[in-house]
Each structure stands twice: as structure tokens, then as C-alpha cells.
Scaffold this active site. Sequence first.
Site, PDB file in Angstrom:
ATOM      1  N   GLU A   5       0.822  -1.212   0.000  1.00 54.15           N
ATOM      2  CA  GLU A   5       0.000   0.000   0.000  1.00 54.15           C
ATOM      3  C   GLU A   5       0.862   1.272   0.000  1.00 54.15           C
ATOM      4  OE1 GLU A   5      -4.247  -1.377   1.866  1.00 54.15           O
ATOM      5  OE2 GLU A   5      -2.817  -0.472   3.245  1.00 54.15           O
TER       6      GLU A   5
ATOM      7  N   GLU B 152      -6.231  -6.736  -1.560  1.00 53.72           N
ATOM      8  CA  GLU B 152      -6.863  -6.763  -0.241  1.00 53.72           C
ATOM      9  C   GLU B 152      -8.319  -6.327  -0.357  1.00 53.72           C
ATOM     10  OE1 GLU B 152      -5.016  -4.534   2.882  1.00 53.72           O
ATOM     11  OE2 GLU B 152      -2.980  -5.124   2.306  1.00 53.72           O
TER      12      GLU B 152
END
Length: 377
Positions: free
Chosen positions: A176, A280
Site C-alpha cells: 500500500e 486486499e
Amino acid sequence: MTVCRPGPGRLRTLEAALLAAVIALAAALLTVPAEASAANALSMRGADVSTAQRALDLGATYYDANGNAADPLDILKGAGVNYVRLRVWNNPASGYNNKAKVLAYAKTVKAKGFKLLVDFHYSDTWADPGNQRKPAAWASHGIGPLQTDVYNYTYDVCNSLKAQGTAPDSVQIGNEINVGMLWNDGKVVNNDFTNLSLLLKAGYNATKACDGGTKVIIHTANADSDAHARWFYDGIKAKGVSWDITGLSYYCMWHGTLSTLYDVVADMRSRYGKDVVIAETAYPFTTANADSTGNSVTSGCSGYPLTWTGQAANFTDVQNTARNAGAIGVFYWEPTWYAVPGNGWDPADINNSGDGWDNMAVFNWTGRLNPTIRWTS
């Protein structure tokens, strides 16, 4: 003027040829939907089970939807999972999940027939859009040494996995990394992607030097808008960064509607000509809390009640949306992380810190699987 007309035999021959051509054309047209469907299948049906190893070491028990005790990986495989994601931290205080732990669990993962995605955080703790701390061993290193650090560490973990017969099928260079990694040296400031690009190139080159067949994913949580996603991936592309798969996080309570997800996935796929995965996603099955640590997510999204059926419906719709937009995979984040004492979120205090994800797992607080959850191709 004499006009030659074909006889009856000739007409039958022409009619037969025409009919055969029509049948062949119809058959060809009928194969198109099947081929298109296959092309859009989710080949990476994934689960990040990074906390499962600790849970099992503590004696946690998992049950399938019928109440039968089994290994959580076997239960997830029965629900459609074919790909396991494991994060690796450089030197976490608890040991979970350092290189040695990942090497050990990778043997189990591969022995059960799963493909393996290794998620490099390049930190001793959580790396996410708001936290990209250097590991302590690299704390004083500038951008030059950090390139060497990333290369050597990535190659070492990858090669160690390969040497024991569990080579990763894919890796993430960072987790991320919306505005970079290994802050502050690798942070994107004033739209300058230079330092980040150097680190990403080091990770990519190390991975390919270890095994040219391993796919490199670059992962952001930028499924919230085309503008954010384009800003990042345009930025690294302009600096000559190579990658194989574009990875995005999508949580509806943070990233918006499924229509937005569709638009971003479709745009990423067409704009860069690379496969896309949702690295995710997750959804709560309750607002209640199983331990003394507060839940990370306390609300849901319109149309999806915070129940077993609501959780499963949300996950199904995320998979369908991603597939229809052209993605090749969807990973559920930490489906096995139900509240097991001693399996806390903080690697510096794993025994006492608790679990903020217990309402997001697909196993309830006694370790039983959501009976309606499915990973679908």
C-alpha cells in the site's frame, strides 16, 4: 445470348457448401462468450493468512461450516482459495512474520497445493498508506544504501524460498505504497517519484534475478479514484519502473462504490496493459467486538448488513465487479484472524495487544467458517 444454369446436382452441392459455411460460422460465434469468460476468470483466488501461523502455534482451532475441525488452509481451499499471501517483516519483535517464519509456513502452503504471494513491507512492523517506517537496521541509510538494502533483502528472501522448493509465484515490492515506502527517503514529495522509482527498480531486479518467472506486483490502496491511481502509476511509469501486475486495495467503507472499483480496475488494465488484482478486501460480519481491543472497522456499506450473509454478499460482489472489469484476482485480507489471545496486532506486544480484525474475519469467534463465503473463478 445463352445463359448457363446449374443442374440439380450442382445446386445440391452449392446448398450443402453454404449450409456447412453457416454451421461453421455459427459454431465460431458460439465459442466467443466461452473464450471471453475464460479470459476474465479470477485465476488468483487469494487469502492473506499471515496471522494464521501464530494462531496455530497458540493452539487455535478452526472448523468448517459443518463444525468439523480442520487446518484453516484446507477449509479455505474448500471455499475456493488457490493462492496464499504472506507478509514478511524484516525483524519484528515477536518474530512473526520474519523471514524464518515465512520460510516455515511456505512449506505448508506449497505442500497443500497453493500458489504463494510474498508481500514485502520493508519494515519491522505495519506498512500502509499512513506508515512506511524503515526497519531499524536501515534507519540511518540514505537512498543509495537503501537501494542495496532492498535488492539484497528481496533477493535473499526469494532465493531462500526457492532453495527449499517453495519459490514465490508472485511478490509485492512494498505494501500500500500510495506515497512511497521507506520514508522519508522513499516518500513521494512534490510529485517527485525519483527516489521511490530507484527502490522499486531494486526490488524488481532482485526478484527477476532470483527467478524470472516470479510476477512482480506494485500495490497501492488507490482503488478510490482513477485520479489517484493514475497519479501514482503514471508517476512510476514515467521513471521507467517495470512491474507485472497492478495491485489495489478495496474496502467499500474507505474506497467507495463498486462502480468506482469497476472504473479504476478497467482503467488500470487498459492504461498500462497489465493484469490487475485486488490485493486486499474484507467486510465485517458484526459490529460487536471479541476482545478488549477496539475494532478497526465499525461500520459497513449500503446494501450489505453486518451479518454472515452480508459479508459473503459483499465479497461476492467485489469478486464479480473485479472480474467483469478485467481483473485476474481478488485476495481477502486476514480471513483467519479471529480473536485468539496472544495473537495481537502489535509485533512489539503481540501477547497483549489484541485483535482489531475479529469482526472482519470469515471465521467467527469460536473459529467456525462463515457458511456462505465463497471464492469464485
